[in-house]
Design an enzyme around this catalytic site. Structure first.
Site, PDB file in Angstrom:
ATOM      1  N   SER A 156       7.535   8.012 -25.361  1.00 28.90           N
ATOM      2  CA  SER A 156       7.484   9.072 -24.350  1.00 28.90           C
ATOM      3  C   SER A 156       7.044  10.404 -24.968  1.00 28.90           C
ATOM      4  O   SER A 156       6.017  10.458 -25.641  1.00 28.90           O
ATOM      5  CB  SER A 156       8.854   9.179 -23.668  1.00 28.90           C
ATOM      6  OG  SER A 156       8.790  10.013 -22.538  1.00 28.90           O
ATOM      7  N   ASP A 213       3.779   3.245 -15.325  1.00 31.02           N
ATOM      8  CA  ASP A 213       5.065   2.660 -15.736  1.00 31.02           C
ATOM      9  C   ASP A 213       6.242   3.318 -15.025  1.00 31.02           C
ATOM     10  O   ASP A 213       7.356   3.284 -15.508  1.00 31.02           O
ATOM     11  CB  ASP A 213       5.246   2.752 -17.253  1.00 31.02           C
ATOM     12  CG  ASP A 213       5.425   4.187 -17.752  1.00 31.02           C
ATOM     13  OD1 ASP A 213       5.389   5.126 -16.930  1.00 31.02           O
ATOM     14  OD2 ASP A 213       5.599   4.377 -18.968  1.00 31.02           O
ATOM     15  N   HIS A 221       9.315   2.668 -17.773  1.00 29.14           N
ATOM     16  CA  HIS A 221       9.120   3.618 -18.871  1.00 29.14           C
ATOM     17  C   HIS A 221      10.152   3.465 -19.990  1.00 29.14           C
ATOM     18  O   HIS A 221       9.802   3.513 -21.175  1.00 29.14           O
ATOM     19  CB  HIS A 221       9.160   5.040 -18.316  1.00 29.14           C
ATOM     20  CG  HIS A 221       8.799   6.088 -19.315  1.00 29.14           C
ATOM     21  ND1 HIS A 221       7.565   6.147 -19.919  1.00 29.14           N
ATOM     22  CD2 HIS A 221       9.516   7.123 -19.827  1.00 29.14           C
ATOM     23  CE1 HIS A 221       7.528   7.175 -20.744  1.00 29.14           C
ATOM     24  NE2 HIS A 221       8.699   7.777 -20.715  1.00 29.14           N
TER      25      HIS A 221
END
Length: 665
Positions: free
Chosen positions: A255, A567, A620
């Protein structure tokens, strides 16, 4: 005998006569019982069962059941849950670590984890009086117990200084260190734990794994200014290489950690004092591969909604179903205002504002995706009729009204807001629980923003400078969102460009590899329909219009949010473009030709509750438990190259969309 009978009769005459009727007996008994009752506090009336009694019994019953189930869970054999699961679903496949260990794979390259925003734990080292007893207790991550006990104190200590972006006076909150910093976000909710466990199965241990935890609230450069975090990462990587036979490290960012490590690679090679002074060959000497997971290389539209109205799709839907849930009239606190005030002091959030402007994300009447299939059935590339029906202009990242989002720009009258005079204050600040920058904006400023009607990625930056000047003053000092014309210009040696892949070069490390691993097949926020909220004291004047629906004509619009493939957090365009085109081969952004690979994982939800968050998820965070992804990561850590994995694995149209972007390489 007759004499005796007469004596008995006389004796009985002195007692009450026997009652022959049964009903009369019952009445006498009831009267007798009532006389024996003690008088009650309410004047002798019998006590009634109250709601408090019912609640106490109900809570006691639930607690008893809970403790009984907990006892059974701890008493059962460790293999029992797996036995039940296999009895229902059939034999389970071996975890990736077990599978690869059987193939003979062993630990080789040391591994460095770089967590993303919000997933790393933060603990208190110094605080105000309201935080007594919390020394070195987690304020973020874990159980979040202090949030429920003292919410305003928690907000105060989680906020940064609105001017400097550093610690407020008398408060020190610092990142948790070690693998425990981000193995679990909360009890039972894994982040890195599954990957760590599988690495351990092929021989890794703590001396060959390092969690590069940092205070994710700070701007990237400020993590070095305050905590020397970048220097610590540099030293630990050098130590791991030196103590593991010279084997280079495999770095695994997730991320926002992807952007943070991009910043690190420029910082470590840049000369001191701005950089780490490692020299132009530091990355080539120490890094084998950078395996990025769910990387928002070019930002996320979700950051725009978060900064503009402290919303995302989930909050917008919740407010639509229960408008008062997050407002003052329920909790006695202006919840969203407090959240906005806190998160707008976190400079890291500005690192994820979309980068590349209209060139990357699209303009008023075009977007690279062109159309997107938001229904369950996939649209084939040659199905032009369906494609035309589902065409979406994602370039309009904010539109005030559904009609504005769908109308051609030539028919929209846009009144420029940039020079608008901010009118009367929205509310008297003395009546507010918390101050936000909107309180200084005024009714005139709010109207000017709505009158502009539609915003692309480039005009969103001007919008933020208008509605949140303090936020963007700090943001512009630490981050940049454009595309460099000349990367050799000395201007781009400043740290504010280092986390933007379109304004910096990759290291001179041709033997290093860069991977982009991410999930696809989940509707992901890409653009928003907004409305003005009714005027009230201390209100946030802008809100996602959850009533805006596209219906069958435009299934990509639901609850005021246009979705594209991704995602659930990062759109495919942001996660895949740099490895698909921007860095592919030798380009001005990748002058040494570092090999790049895309590995996409098509989302498959868990088949049943026993699978937890699933082993094929593309979401995610849940993708960190995806068996296929973990296997790819383990193979790279054990020495494999991208070609050994099979090169690119693509399910989306990322290469097609990348070709629609006219970028000088």
């Amino acid at each position: 005998m007759s004499f005796l009978r007469r004596r008995k009769g006389k004796a009985s005459d002195s007692q009450p006569a026997p009652i022959e009727d049964e009903s009369e007996k019952e009445q006498e008994n009831q009267k007798h019982k009532q006389k024996q009752k003690l008088p009650s506090k309410d004047g002798g009336k019998p006590q009634k069962w109250s709601c408090v009694d019912s609640c106490c019994w109900f809570i006691g019953f639930i607690c008893s059941i809970w403790w009984f189930l907990l006892f059974l869970y701890n008493a059962m054999p460790a293999s029992f849950p797996q036995f039940v699961t296999e009895a229902i679903t059939g034999p389970l496949s071996d975890p990736p670590g077990v599978k690869l260990r059987k193939e003979g794979l062993m630990a080789k390259h040391p591994v460095v984890f770089v967590p993303g925003i919000v997933t790393g734990g933060l603990e208190l080292w110094e605080g105000h009086q309201c935080a007594d007893g919390l020394f070195r207790k987690r304020l973020w991550g874990g159980t979040f117990g202090e949030l429920y006990k003292r919410p305003l104190c928690w907000v105060e200590h989680m906020s940064l200084d609105n001017e400097t972006g550093l610690d407020p006076s008398g408060i020190r909150v610092r990142p948790v260190s070690g693998l425990v910093a981000a193995d679990y976000f909360a009890p039972g909710y894994f982040v890195w734990a599954v990957l760590i466990a599988n690495l351990a199965r092929i021989g890794y241990e703590e001396k060959t794994m390092y969690m590069a935890s940092y205070d994710w609230r700070l701007s990237f450069q400020n993590t070095e200014v305050r905590d020397q975090t970048l220097s610590r990462i540099k030293s630990n990587i050098q130590l791991m290489v030196a103590t593991n036979g010279g084997n280079k490290v495999v770095v695994i960012p997730h991320s926002m950690g992807v952007l943070y490590f991009l910043h690190f690679m420029k910082w470590v090679e840049a000369p001191a004092p701005m950089g780490g002074g490692g020299g132009s060959d530091w990355c080539a000497k120490h890094i084998k591969a950078v395996v990025n997971i769910g990387g928002p290389f070019l930002g996320v539209p979700k950051a725009v909604a978060g900064l503009f109205s402290i919303e995302a799709r989930d909050i917008a839907v919740a407010r639509a179903f229960a408008p008062g849930v997050l407002d003052k009239d329920v909790f006695g606190l202006q919840t969203l205002q407090h959240m906005m005030r806190m998160t707008r002091t976190w400079d890291s959030t500005m690192s994820m504002i979309p980068k590349g402007g209209d060139t990357i994300w699209g303009g008023l009447d075009w977007s690279p995706e062109g159309y997107c299939n938001c229904s369950a059935k996939k649209v084939k590339n040659n199905d032009t009729n369906t494609a035309a029906e589902n065409r979406v202009n994602y370039g309009r990242i904010i539109s005030f009204g559904k009609d504005v989002a769908e109308t051609h720009s030539s028919k929209i009258e846009m009144i420029d807001f940039r020079d608008a005079v901010k009118g009367n204050n929205l509310a008297n600040a003395t009546h507010c629980d918390v101050w936000t920058e909107y309180h200084e904006m005024g009714v005139g400023g709010v109207k000017a923003v709505a009158d502009y009607k539609v915003y692309t990625t480039e005009s969103v930056l001007d919008l933020f400078r208008f509605v949140a000047p303090k936020l963007m003053t700090r943001g512009d000092a630490h981050f940049s969102y454009g595309i460099a014309d000349n990367l050799d210009d000395p201007e781009y040696e400043h740290y504010k460009y280092w986390s933007n892949p379109l304004e910096t070069k990759l290291p001179n490390a041709p033997d290093m590899e860069i991977y982009s691993l991410y999930g696809v097949g989940i509707p992901t926020e890409r653009a928003y329909v907004y409305k003005l909220t009714p005027t009230a004291e201390c209100y946030i004047p802008f809100q996602i219009d959850a009533s805006a629906e596209g219906g069958s004509e435009n299934p990509c619009l639901k609850g005021g949010v246009f979705s594209s493939d991704g995602d659930e957090t990062v759109p495919v365009l942001s996660a895949g473009f740099m490895c698909a085109k921007g860095w592919r081969g030798k380009t001005r952004f990748n002058p040494s030709g570092i090999p790049t690979y895309i590995r996409e994982y098509d989302h498959a939800p868990p088949a049943n509750l026993l699978e937890g968050r699933g082993t094929q998820s593309g979401a995610h965070v849940d993708i960190m438990g995806n068996f296929a992804l973990i296997e790819d990561v383990l193979r790279v850590a054990a020495g494999a190259k991208g070609e050994d994995l099979g090169g690119d694995k693509v399910h989306s149209d990322i290469f097609k969309w990348s070709e629609n972007i006219d970028l000088d390489l």
